[in-house]
Design a protein around this motif. Structure first.
Motif, PDB file in Angstrom:
ATOM      1  N   GLY A 243       3.151  72.453  15.020  1.00 40.30           N
ATOM      2  CA  GLY A 243       2.456  73.396  14.158  1.00 40.30           C
ATOM      3  C   GLY A 243       3.394  74.161  13.245  1.00 40.30           C
ATOM      4  O   GLY A 243       3.203  74.201  12.019  1.00 40.30           O
ATOM      5  N   THR A 244       4.435  74.780  13.853  1.00 37.81           N
ATOM      6  CA  THR A 244       5.310  75.671  13.068  1.00 37.81           C
ATOM      7  C   THR A 244       6.785  75.492  13.409  1.00 37.81           C
ATOM      8  O   THR A 244       7.608  76.302  12.999  1.00 37.81           O
ATOM      9  CB  THR A 244       4.949  77.150  13.343  1.00 37.81           C
ATOM     10  N   CYS A 406       6.264  77.228   6.850  1.00 35.78           N
ATOM     11  CA  CYS A 406       4.806  77.393   6.904  1.00 35.78           C
ATOM     12  C   CYS A 406       4.460  78.691   6.172  1.00 35.78           C
ATOM     13  O   CYS A 406       5.043  79.736   6.464  1.00 35.78           O
ATOM     14  CB  CYS A 406       4.313  77.484   8.345  1.00 35.78           C
ATOM     15  N   PHE A 407       3.506  78.609   5.255  1.00 39.07           N
ATOM     16  CA  PHE A 407       3.181  79.821   4.494  1.00 39.07           C
ATOM     17  C   PHE A 407       1.702  79.885   4.168  1.00 39.07           C
ATOM     18  O   PHE A 407       0.966  78.908   4.337  1.00 39.07           O
ATOM     19  CB  PHE A 407       4.046  79.895   3.221  1.00 39.07           C
ATOM     20  N   GLU A 408       1.302  81.081   3.685  1.00 39.04           N
ATOM     21  CA  GLU A 408      -0.106  81.289   3.303  1.00 39.04           C
ATOM     22  C   GLU A 408      -0.154  82.165   2.056  1.00 39.04           C
ATOM     23  O   GLU A 408       0.836  82.806   1.697  1.00 39.04           O
ATOM     24  CB  GLU A 408      -0.874  81.961   4.446  1.00 39.04           C
ATOM     25  N   HIS A 409      -1.321  82.195   1.456  1.00 34.58           N
ATOM     26  CA  HIS A 409      -1.559  83.083   0.308  1.00 34.58           C
ATOM     27  C   HIS A 409      -2.135  84.391   0.850  1.00 34.58           C
ATOM     28  O   HIS A 409      -2.992  84.369   1.736  1.00 34.58           O
ATOM     29  CB  HIS A 409      -2.539  82.419  -0.667  1.00 34.58           C
ATOM     30  N   SER A 434      -2.835  73.194   7.048  1.00 33.36           N
ATOM     31  CA  SER A 434      -3.081  73.301   8.481  1.00 33.36           C
ATOM     32  C   SER A 434      -3.730  74.652   8.780  1.00 33.36           C
ATOM     33  O   SER A 434      -4.102  75.390   7.859  1.00 33.36           O
ATOM     34  CB  SER A 434      -1.757  73.120   9.236  1.00 33.36           C
ATOM     35  N   VAL A 435      -3.856  74.947  10.077  1.00 31.88           N
ATOM     36  CA  VAL A 435      -4.486  76.198  10.501  1.00 31.88           C
ATOM     37  C   VAL A 435      -3.616  76.818  11.584  1.00 31.88           C
ATOM     38  O   VAL A 435      -3.145  76.118  12.483  1.00 31.88           O
ATOM     39  CB  VAL A 435      -5.912  75.934  11.059  1.00 31.88           C
ATOM     40  N   ILE A 442      -0.064  76.333   4.861  1.00 36.69           N
ATOM     41  CA  ILE A 442       0.480  75.094   4.289  1.00 36.69           C
ATOM     42  C   ILE A 442       1.797  74.808   4.998  1.00 36.69           C
ATOM     43  O   ILE A 442       2.660  75.689   5.092  1.00 36.69           O
ATOM     44  CB  ILE A 442       0.708  75.240   2.769  1.00 36.69           C
ATOM     45  N   ARG A 443       1.917  73.607   5.517  1.00 33.65           N
ATOM     46  CA  ARG A 443       3.182  73.175   6.160  1.00 33.65           C
ATOM     47  C   ARG A 443       3.990  72.379   5.128  1.00 33.65           C
ATOM     48  O   ARG A 443       3.459  71.436   4.525  1.00 33.65           O
ATOM     49  CB  ARG A 443       2.921  72.264   7.355  1.00 33.65           C
TER      50      ARG A 443
END
Ligand code: PLP
Length: 467
Positions: A243-244, A406-409, A434-435, A442-443
């Motif tokens: 995952g991360t 791994c990042f997000e908005h 991903s979640v 986003i990976r």
């Protein structure tokens, strides 16, 4: 035109040269191909004849179909803009080693059925014990441990669960009572391997804020199972989750495993390659007290799938759990106990000469160059993470230990999805949405053999323009 005898050596020579030329062109031009195939389900099959050919076809037709039928239906894992899943690398030495292995066509199930296949495998895996800072007693030539190449980390992890179950039930305890533990972030192969090995109880233990297993939660789960009369048998620690790329506290988990007599398996399928570099080895402190370790050179060490290494600290329980000796496999070398018979180290009997490509990778790159390449991937990952962190709308959601970012908005799932969609619309880029904790992320896995700063700059340009 007559088609040559399919066993003709001269025709084989010509076809082989043509294939190597084709592959060299394929790799030389891969950066200009779209990464994603543009085909509908069933489309590839519809291009194939309904029945197998009755008459021989020339090799040129087979090769033409690579261009016309096969490549248009492939996701291009060897593209330098590949940031999806984890890498699944190749390299020239590995491809040629794979071909040489096929050409030699041997079965290495016993030492006696091809001594070179067994001894080169043992020797290369002993080299890697030293190169990765693993306990010297895992070397086959020192023991009591040893390494074996399996098809996949899933196979190794399954095998570890079989051995642990065998140990836990030797005193007559019921298989129904054995329990397997791993973190809630463990790869699905842990649960699958446990299930296939007959475990009815698999505990996926709570993780902390950086997605690492909480030892206190593991201790509580073991205590509760013991109180219920169950038999804790195995725990799996991850060094680099899928995952991360989170890292479980191997030393603290080893304390619990030793205290309760559990088999302790380490899943370093992805991040094991980083252990070639000393500066990453703090992530595997405690590994001197684990029972087994799986690592995939077929991910980040420029070696073709399939090539997964399984080390055990003591090979006796593994062999005891898996060895069955029918009369047709008896031979003097095995009877004398002087040799390694790898058929006893995993589920299959027959085995390919997979060590050849790994041996050739190590020799063609050299360890110093491999370390440079891994360090460069990690440097690019940290650079990307810094750019993301400096952007007002983006945030990195987990520590960047290796090559995975791994990042997000900040605006939430829809905005994160918009960035992922924009990247994946670019024919020369590929990331995996991903979640994590119910939030979309986003990976970005940086580790493809030919990825350079040029490619991560291209990726960042699209992210930056969309975020
Ligand atoms: N463990 C981890 C941490 C992984 O990331 C993966 C695959 O990505 C696996 C296990 C499974 O690997 P394999 O495909 O070799 O079974």
């Amino acid at each position: 035109m007559t088609t040559p005898d399919p066993l003709s050596i001269d025709a084989f020579r010509d076809a082989g040269h043509a294939l190597i030329d084709w592959l060299a062109d394929f790799h030389a031009g891969i950066a200009y191909r779209p990464i994603r195939p543009d085909v509908a389900p069933g489309e590839i099959r519809s291009r194939l004849p309904a029945a197998a050919p009755e008459e021989p076809e020339p090799f040129g037709s087979l090769l033409a179909d690579l261009d016309d039928v096969v490549v248009p239906g492939l996701l291009q894992w060897q593209h330098p803009g590949w940031f999806g899943y984890f890498p699944s690398n190749t390299s020239p030495a590995s491809i040629l080693g794979e071909l040489a292995s096929a050409g030699l066509g041997v079965q290495g199930m016993l030492w006696a059925t091809s001594p070179a296949a067994t001894e080169i495998e043992s020797h290369v895996l002993d080299w890697l014990v030293d190169l990765m800072g693993l306990p010297a007693t895992w070397r086959v030539d020192q023991g009591p441990g040893g390494g074996v190449i399996q098809m996949s980390a899933s196979d190794s992890t399954h095998t570890a669960h079989v051995v642990a179950r065998d140990i836990a039930t030797r005193d007559g305890a019921a298989t129904d009572d054995v329990v397997a533990y791993a973190s809630a972030q463990a790869h699905s192969s842990v649960e699958k391997g446990a299930r296939v090995a007959g475990y009815r109880h698999v505990r996926l233990v709570e993780v902390d804020g950086v997605q690492a297993l909480r030892p206190q939660a593991l201790a509580a789960a073991i205590a509760s199972d013991l109180a219920a009369g169950l038999r804790p048998a195995i725990v799996t620690s991850a060094i680099g989750t899928t995952g991360t790329a989170a890292v479980d506290p191997v030393a603290a988990i080893a304390d619990l495993a030793v205290e309760h007599g559990l088999w302790h398996h380490v899943d370093a399928a992805y991040a094991g390659s980083a252990m070639l570099c000393e500066e990453f080895r703090h992530h595997q402190v405690g590994v001197d007290r684990v029972d087994s370790y799986t690592w995939n050179p077929h991910k980040w060490l420029f070696t073709n799938f399939d090539c997964s290494v399984f080390w055990v600290a003591d090979r006796a329980p593994l062999i005891r759990a898996l060895s069955i000796l029918p009369p047709y496999l008896r031979n003097a070398a095995s009877d004398a106990g002087e040799v390694v018979d790898y058929r006893d180290w995993h589920v299959p009997l027959g085995r390919r000469f997979r060590a050849l490509k790994l041996w050739w990778v190590l020799r063609s790159f050299g360890a110093a160059d491999l370390r440079l390449r891994i360090r460069e991937h990690v440097r690019l990952a940290r650079e990307l993470a810094d750019r993301i962190e400096a952007h007002p709308n983006l945030r990195v959601v987990s520590p960047v230990h290796f090559g995975l970012v791994c990042f997000e908005h900040a605006d939430g799932d829809a905005a994160t999805d918009r960035v992922a969609a924009a990247v994946n619309l670019d024919p020369g880029l590929y990331v995996t949405p991903s979640v994590l904790d119910d939030r979309h992320i986003i990976r970005v896995a940086i580790g493809q053999a030919r990825t350079t700063a040029h490619d991560t700059d291209r990726l960042w340009a699209v992210i930056n323009a969309t975020a």
